[in-house]
Design a protein around this motif. Structure first.
Motif, mmCIF file in Angstrom:
data_model
loop_
_atom_site.group_PDB
_atom_site.id
_atom_site.type_symbol
_atom_site.label_atom_id
_atom_site.label_comp_id
_atom_site.label_asym_id
_atom_site.label_seq_id
_atom_site.Cartn_x
_atom_site.Cartn_y
_atom_site.Cartn_z
ATOM 1 N N SER A 137 33.440 -1.539 -30.388
ATOM 2 C CA SER A 137 34.894 -1.616 -30.272
ATOM 3 C C SER A 137 35.447 -2.980 -30.645
ATOM 4 O O SER A 137 36.657 -3.143 -30.739
ATOM 5 N N GLU A 138 34.579 -3.978 -30.880
ATOM 6 C CA GLU A 138 35.058 -5.338 -31.105
ATOM 7 C C GLU A 138 34.395 -6.016 -32.293
ATOM 8 O O GLU A 138 34.332 -7.244 -32.351
ATOM 9 N N THR A 139 33.887 -5.264 -33.246
ATOM 10 C CA THR A 139 33.195 -5.848 -34.388
ATOM 11 C C THR A 139 33.757 -5.307 -35.692
ATOM 12 O O THR A 139 34.684 -4.505 -35.697
ATOM 13 N N GLY A 140 33.186 -5.768 -36.806
ATOM 14 C CA GLY A 140 33.529 -5.206 -38.101
ATOM 15 C C GLY A 140 32.474 -4.188 -38.498
ATOM 16 O O GLY A 140 31.282 -4.386 -38.247
ATOM 17 N N ILE A 141 32.898 -3.098 -39.096
ATOM 18 C CA ILE A 141 31.951 -2.040 -39.453
ATOM 19 C C ILE A 141 32.196 -1.572 -40.879
ATOM 20 O O ILE A 141 33.339 -1.376 -41.297
ATOM 21 N N THR A 142 31.134 -1.445 -41.645
ATOM 22 C CA THR A 142 31.230 -0.992 -43.028
ATOM 23 C C THR A 142 31.467 0.510 -43.066
ATOM 24 O O THR A 142 30.888 1.257 -42.271
ATOM 25 N N VAL A 143 32.320 0.955 -43.993
ATOM 26 C CA VAL A 143 32.698 2.370 -44.038
ATOM 27 C C VAL A 143 32.655 2.903 -45.471
ATOM 28 O O VAL A 143 32.553 2.142 -46.431
ATOM 29 N N ALA A 144 32.747 4.226 -45.589
ATOM 30 C CA ALA A 144 32.784 4.889 -46.893
ATOM 31 C C ALA A 144 33.994 4.395 -47.692
ATOM 32 O O ALA A 144 35.045 4.108 -47.116
ATOM 33 N N PRO A 145 33.827 4.266 -48.989
ATOM 34 C CA PRO A 145 32.703 4.663 -49.842
ATOM 35 C C PRO A 145 31.779 3.493 -50.206
ATOM 36 O O PRO A 145 31.262 3.427 -51.324
ATOM 37 N N SER A 146 31.584 2.543 -49.303
ATOM 38 C CA SER A 146 30.805 1.341 -49.583
ATOM 39 C C SER A 146 29.373 1.667 -49.997
ATOM 40 O O SER A 146 28.795 2.679 -49.568
ATOM 41 N N ILE A 147 28.808 0.768 -50.809
ATOM 42 C CA ILE A 147 27.444 0.932 -51.310
ATOM 43 C C ILE A 147 26.677 -0.363 -51.068
ATOM 44 O O ILE A 147 27.165 -1.453 -51.369
ATOM 45 N N ILE A 148 25.482 -0.257 -50.494
ATOM 46 C CA ILE A 148 24.585 -1.394 -50.344
ATOM 47 C C ILE A 148 23.244 -1.009 -50.968
ATOM 48 O O ILE A 148 23.099 0.095 -51.519
ATOM 49 N N ALA A 149 22.260 -1.888 -50.893
ATOM 50 C CA ALA A 149 20.974 -1.646 -51.563
ATOM 51 C C ALA A 149 20.318 -0.344 -51.103
ATOM 52 O O ALA A 149 19.694 0.374 -51.896
ATOM 53 N N GLU A 150 20.484 -0.024 -49.796
ATOM 54 C CA GLU A 150 19.821 1.168 -49.254
ATOM 55 C C GLU A 150 20.523 2.473 -49.628
ATOM 56 O O GLU A 150 19.963 3.545 -49.457
ATOM 57 N N GLY A 151 21.750 2.384 -50.128
ATOM 58 C CA GLY A 151 22.472 3.600 -50.493
ATOM 59 C C GLY A 151 23.949 3.506 -50.188
ATOM 60 O O GLY A 151 24.511 2.418 -50.053
ATOM 61 N N GLN A 152 24.597 4.666 -50.016
ATOM 62 C CA GLN A 152 26.048 4.730 -49.868
ATOM 63 C C GLN A 152 26.441 5.296 -48.504
ATOM 64 O O GLN A 152 25.759 6.154 -47.945
ATOM 65 N N TYR A 153 27.562 4.780 -47.975
ATOM 66 C CA TYR A 153 28.169 5.355 -46.787
ATOM 67 C C TYR A 153 28.953 6.593 -47.218
ATOM 68 O O TYR A 153 29.711 6.538 -48.201
ATOM 69 N N GLY A 154 28.778 7.692 -46.503
ATOM 70 C CA GLY A 154 29.431 8.922 -46.924
ATOM 71 C C GLY A 154 30.059 9.688 -45.773
ATOM 72 O O GLY A 154 29.583 9.636 -44.633
ATOM 73 N N GLN A 155 31.147 10.394 -46.068
ATOM 74 C CA GLN A 155 31.814 11.207 -45.061
ATOM 75 C C GLN A 155 31.042 12.501 -44.826
ATOM 76 O O GLN A 155 30.658 13.176 -45.780
ATOM 77 N N ILE A 156 30.828 12.825 -43.568
ATOM 78 C CA ILE A 156 30.207 14.099 -43.198
ATOM 79 C C ILE A 156 31.276 15.108 -42.824
ATOM 80 O O ILE A 156 31.215 16.278 -43.205
#
Length: 272
Positions: A137-156
């Protein structure tokens, strides 16, 4: 949808969006993920002055947003097994996690997003509240459609499926891992209660608790430390029985140390 459509969708829901570097999860400018905006024109203007982020990833600053995320890990711990077991203990339907907006992380974990209704307190920010499960509740969080080395954030599930925070998230954050499901968490002081404090002062018999609650809230929404101290002094002066200066100072320093420790625990680079 392209990246900008995602961003506008988040901002329309009241989220404060920050930009991360391409293929990264962090914002490298001073302030980190707190370089966040809930208006498209403001974010666009920030990007104009930081062109390295034009093709960057997207994140949400949860500390400013009326959002909370249940982070279910899968690459370090079997968080899914943990939360399904917790659901069973608390007689909660195992598929409840799918009733809101859910993303899958590049490492196979899940992020379940919930909205905090106006005037309602956020749950505590807790890492590993049960094995492999965090309440963020108090941090920054990476969200879709971001891409990093391990892969992509995706909506389920669709973003418009996002729901108001259910009671079980408060229970989870409050450490009720082994308690009965009837043991409900309720914030001691609501936002309305805190506004009343600013008008009437602290209540006799509740002065320390109310001062700590108010100071913690002000630190959480990024009011400057000096302003927080000044506000607490003004409210204390309005009280029928003001706290002695040394007690007010102790409460203020305790709240400040707690906030500083919390921010040290939170990575400036956000969460997976």
């Amino acid at each position: 949808m392209d990246k900008w459509d995602y961003i506008k969708q988040y901002q329309q829901a009241g989220a404060y969006v920050f930009m991360a570097l391409p293929n990264q999860k962090h914002n490298g400018i001073e302030g980190g993920f707190h370089n966040s905006f809930n208006k498209w024109v403001e974010l666009k203007n920030w990007i104009r002055h930081h062109s390295d982020y034009t093709n960057g990833n997207v994140g949400i600053d949860l500390s400013k947003s009326d959002l909370v995320v249940v982070d279910i890990d899968k690459h370090k711990h079997n968080g899914m097994a943990s939360i399904l077991s917790w659901f069973k203990t608390h007689q909660i339907a195992p598929d409840t996690i799918q009733d809101t907006y859910v993303e899958q992380t590049p490492t196979g974990g899940l992020h379940a997003f919930y909205i905090i209704p106006s005037g309602q307190d956020k749950p505590r920010h807790v890492i590993n509240t049960i094995n492999g499960v965090d309440v963020l509740s108090e941090t920054g969080i990476t969200v879709a459609p971001s891409i990093i080395a391990e892969g992509q954030y995706g909506q389920i599930t669709p973003f418009d499926q996002i729901k108001a925070i259910p009671q079980w998230v408060y229970d989870l954050a409050n450490g009720l891992g082994t308690e009965t499901p009837n043991n409900k968490y309720k914030a001691k002081y609501s936002l309305a209660d805190r506004w009343k404090m600013t008008i009437n002062g602290f209540d006799t018999g509740e002065r320390n608790n109310q001062a700590m609650s108010l100071a913690g809230y002000l630190f959480a929404i990024d009011v400057t430390p000096q302003d927080i101290y000044d506000i607490m002094q003004e409210i204390n002066a309005r009280s029928n029985e003001p706290l002695p200066d040394h007690e007010l100072n102790t409460v203020y320093m305790s709240a400040r140390r707690r906030e500083e420790k919390k921010r040290v625990r939170m990575s400036e680079y956000g969460r997976d």
